[in-house]
Design a protein around this motif. Structure first.
Motif: not given
Length: 228
Positions: A157-163, A182-186, A190-191
């Motif tokens: 999550l951190k590496a993909n900037n999903q927070i 958080i969000c998905n990789e794309a 968003v949740g």
């Protein structure tokens, strides 16, 4: 831009969500029942809070099998915008559209009050109207908002900037790394546990949530312009 607000048996924030769309971005919006099998007419799908199917088994565990969720998955794969709030966030994790899980608050109490959130990712379909690092005030209302994931998932999550959001002050539920959304990789799904639809006017104590709906409209307009 056309919005869908999903309605499950036990949803109780669907009206708030629909009114937020009507009042903030003034775009077409419909309630869509959980038995729906076609969401192709909609550009954004909002999964509201509440107690879908009475929260039996686990929050969101039954709702993830509703017919409409197969269509939500298709919409996500097509890049359409999807926002899950509170129980909606729980449903998206149960459906595998977002990683992790939401478990009981560490206090074992229902928490219902405004919280400060730090915007960690201002590049999603729902956060482009914010600045990274900005602190906003949006209310929570949950008993099972404790976001949990294993160390490997957290690193991803951190590496993909999903927070997308972190609690900026007190962590009200014990969620790992103070995660509130958080969000998905794309970045199109968003949740979050806090309720932006309850923060769309200063009369409600904050208008900070309104910018999530404005962000979605801006992202849609930008996407449409790029497609021309």
């Amino acid at each position: 831009m056309k919005f869908a607000v999903l309605v499950f048996p036990g949803s109780n924030c669907d009206i708030d969500m629909l009114k937020a769309v009507e009042d903030v971005v003034r775009q077409p919006v419909d309630y869509v029942w959980h038995t729906a099998t076609d969401l192709s007419d909609y550009d954004a799908i909002l999964v509201p809070g509440g107690f879908s199917y009475g929260d039996y088994l686990r929050c969101g565990a039954i709702a993830r099998f509703a017919p409409v969720m197969a269509e939500v998955r298709k919409a996500a794969e097509k890049g359409k915008f999807i926002l899950g709030v509170c129980n909606g966030f729980q449903i998206l994790t149960e459906a595998g559209l977002l990683p992790g899980a939401l478990i009981r608050n560490n206090s074992l109490k229902f928490r219902c009050h405004p919280v400060d959130l730090r915007v960690e990712n201002a590049g999603t379909a729902f956060t482009n109207d914010y600045e990274k690092g900005e602190v906003v005030r949006i209310p929570i209302a949950h008993g099972e908002g404790n976001f949990y994931c294993d160390d490997e998932t957290l690193a991803r999550l951190k590496a993909n900037n999903q927070i997308v959001f972190r609690y900026a002050g007190e962590n009200p539920n014990g969620s790992v790394d103070n995660i509130a959304g958080i969000c998905n990789e794309a970045g199109n799904v968003v949740g979050m546990m806090p309720h932006p639809e309850r923060a769309v006017s200063d009369l409600l104590g904050s208008a900070d949530g309104a910018r999530m709906f404005k962000s979605a409209l801006q992202a849609f307009v930008s996407q449409a312009a790029s497609a021309r």
